[in-house]
Design an enzyme around this catalytic site. Sequence first.
Site, mmCIF file in Angstrom:
data_model
loop_
_atom_site.group_PDB
_atom_site.id
_atom_site.type_symbol
_atom_site.label_atom_id
_atom_site.label_comp_id
_atom_site.label_asym_id
_atom_site.label_seq_id
_atom_site.Cartn_x
_atom_site.Cartn_y
_atom_site.Cartn_z
ATOM 1 N N GLY A 84 -8.342 4.541 -2.244
ATOM 2 C CA GLY A 84 -7.969 3.497 -3.201
ATOM 3 C C GLY A 84 -8.745 2.211 -2.950
ATOM 4 C CE LYS A 100 0.421 0.804 -0.948
ATOM 5 N NZ LYS A 100 -0.761 -0.055 -1.098
ATOM 6 C CB SER A 102 -8.602 -3.126 5.465
ATOM 7 O OG SER A 102 -7.456 -2.518 4.965
ATOM 8 C CB SER A 127 -2.523 -5.339 -4.942
ATOM 9 O OG SER A 127 -3.699 -4.597 -4.713
ATOM 10 N NE ARG A 159 -10.991 -6.351 2.428
ATOM 11 C CZ ARG A 159 -10.080 -5.420 2.108
ATOM 12 N NH1 ARG A 159 -10.152 -4.209 2.659
ATOM 13 N NH2 ARG A 159 -9.114 -5.682 1.249
ATOM 14 C CG ASP A 211 -1.243 0.640 4.415
ATOM 15 O OD1 ASP A 211 -0.772 0.871 3.286
ATOM 16 O OD2 ASP A 211 -2.395 0.210 4.595
ATOM 17 N NE ARG A 217 -3.231 5.131 -4.554
ATOM 18 C CZ ARG A 217 -3.669 4.606 -3.404
ATOM 19 N NH1 ARG A 217 -4.533 5.290 -2.676
ATOM 20 N NH2 ARG A 217 -3.257 3.444 -3.008
HETATM 21 C C1 S3P Z 1 -5.669 -2.276 1.491
HETATM 22 C C2 S3P Z 1 -4.616 -2.900 0.893
HETATM 23 C C3 S3P Z 1 -3.296 -2.295 0.738
HETATM 24 C C4 S3P Z 1 -3.102 -1.088 1.656
HETATM 25 C C5 S3P Z 1 -4.297 -0.182 1.650
HETATM 26 C C6 S3P Z 1 -5.541 -0.924 2.076
HETATM 27 C C7 S3P Z 1 -6.969 -2.963 1.555
HETATM 28 O O1 S3P Z 1 -3.137 -1.844 -0.593
HETATM 29 O O2 S3P Z 1 -1.945 -0.376 1.288
HETATM 30 O O3 S3P Z 1 -4.089 0.903 2.533
HETATM 31 O O4 S3P Z 1 -7.848 -2.545 2.317
HETATM 32 O O5 S3P Z 1 -7.130 -3.968 0.834
HETATM 33 P P1 S3P Z 1 -2.683 -2.852 -1.765
HETATM 34 O O6 S3P Z 1 -3.330 -4.132 -1.503
HETATM 35 O O7 S3P Z 1 -3.134 -2.257 -3.051
HETATM 36 O O8 S3P Z 1 -1.193 -2.921 -1.647
#
Ligand code: S3P
Length: 423
Positions: free
Chosen positions: A88, A337, A13, A161, A17, A310, A116
């Site tokens: 995603g 997911k 994550s 989310s 970013r 996760d 998704r």
């Molecule tokens: C993530 C947020 C989560 C997580 C994904 C990574 C992120 O998803 O499941 O693997 O980096 O913001 P959601 O926020 O959509 O639940």
Amino acid sequence: MLKGSFELIGDKSISHRAIMFSSISKGKNKISNFLMGEDCLSTVNCFRKMGVDIEINNNEVYVTGKGLRGLNPLDNMDNLLLDVGNSGTTIRLMMGILAGQKFKTTIVGDESIGKRPMKRVTDPIRQMGAIITGKDDANLTPITIEGGNLTHIDYHMPVSSAQVKSSLILASLYGDDTSFIHEKVKSRNHTEIMLKSFGADIEVNDLNIKINPVEELFNKDIYVPGDISSAAFIMVGALITENSEVLIKNVGLNDTRVGIIEVIKKMNGNVEIVEEREICGEKVGNILVRYSPNLIGTTIDKDLIPRLIDEIPIIAVLATNAEGNTIIKDAAELKVKESNRIKSVVDNLNLIGAKAIELEDGMIIKGKTSLQGGRIQTFNDHRIAMAFSIANLISKNNVILDNDKCIDISFPGYFNLIKKLSK
Ligand code: S3P
């Protein structure tokens, strides 16, 4: 048995970013301990196609940002094509940025991304003024987005989310006035932490976030802490195999991510955090985990779910080794997911000899069972593949994965590490 210590790979994550926010900031920066997983490299490729100079040297990345409004498609100015692969996080966060750009982009991804839901992002971003079209009223890829002059938003998120929250925070940077985003349950807050350090005007008050638009962001060097979601597989491997003791160094311990540690403790697992410190606004520490023969079942629900979303596949494997029932509920998000993780976990657990029941919003695992092995289907989902490779450590016969290539999405070098720790 797993024994030894190792430096953990960078957080997925935070790596995404770091690339995105550096790309839309002014100046050059260095990102250290960047995760070279396929998902994060999809983000790198997308921003390169928007004219950002990104140099990769081992686990270090150098980004020369173009500023908030300076992204500039390298080819096809009329409709830039961006491929997010399996990621995603890339598609949802990037849509927030694209909403503020004056060019038109079409986003595509792999088969899993194609299933998704994106409505959760397209709806509020449309409200802010971006023009978004695509399959199923822009719920599914391919999605085309034309950004530009955005208004502001006051939005109560219907789902918890971090991806949606982050996307809206990013779009709000381009708004015409102050925006407010309200969460129901606290989700990971890496966006808020990193953007603030780049000079964004963001105020967080518990579940409410206030964002003022800014003219520019400014690059800062970033150190990416280790990914607790990847550490989780090794932690569970050590908890369930006799005589194990593993020290995982450099784990990101942000409060919004440490649900797994709380659950392991509730289950009677032997886990300790040592040497806690703070780097780039994120808590970091080492985790010591040992074989734990007296695990007990637990209930995981409500506010805890986003803090370990996760980790549920690997927690389910852990639960097969715990005495009594482990109940996981309020986790319907698992269905959307990389695969439907309620189904992929429950079906595969039952296939290898565990006792698991599918619920509408989670699952029940009845322990303790001795796993027998079998050939499981990963559905190309990296976390399903790793969870069942850990189940293999304690199965009578082998657990065979139909595909282990998908592990490169988030954990390159995974099998080498397991081999190195296996004694
Ligand atoms: C993530 C947020 C989560 C997580 C994904 C990574 C992120 O998803 O499941 O693997 O980096 O913001 P959601 O926020 O959509 O639940």
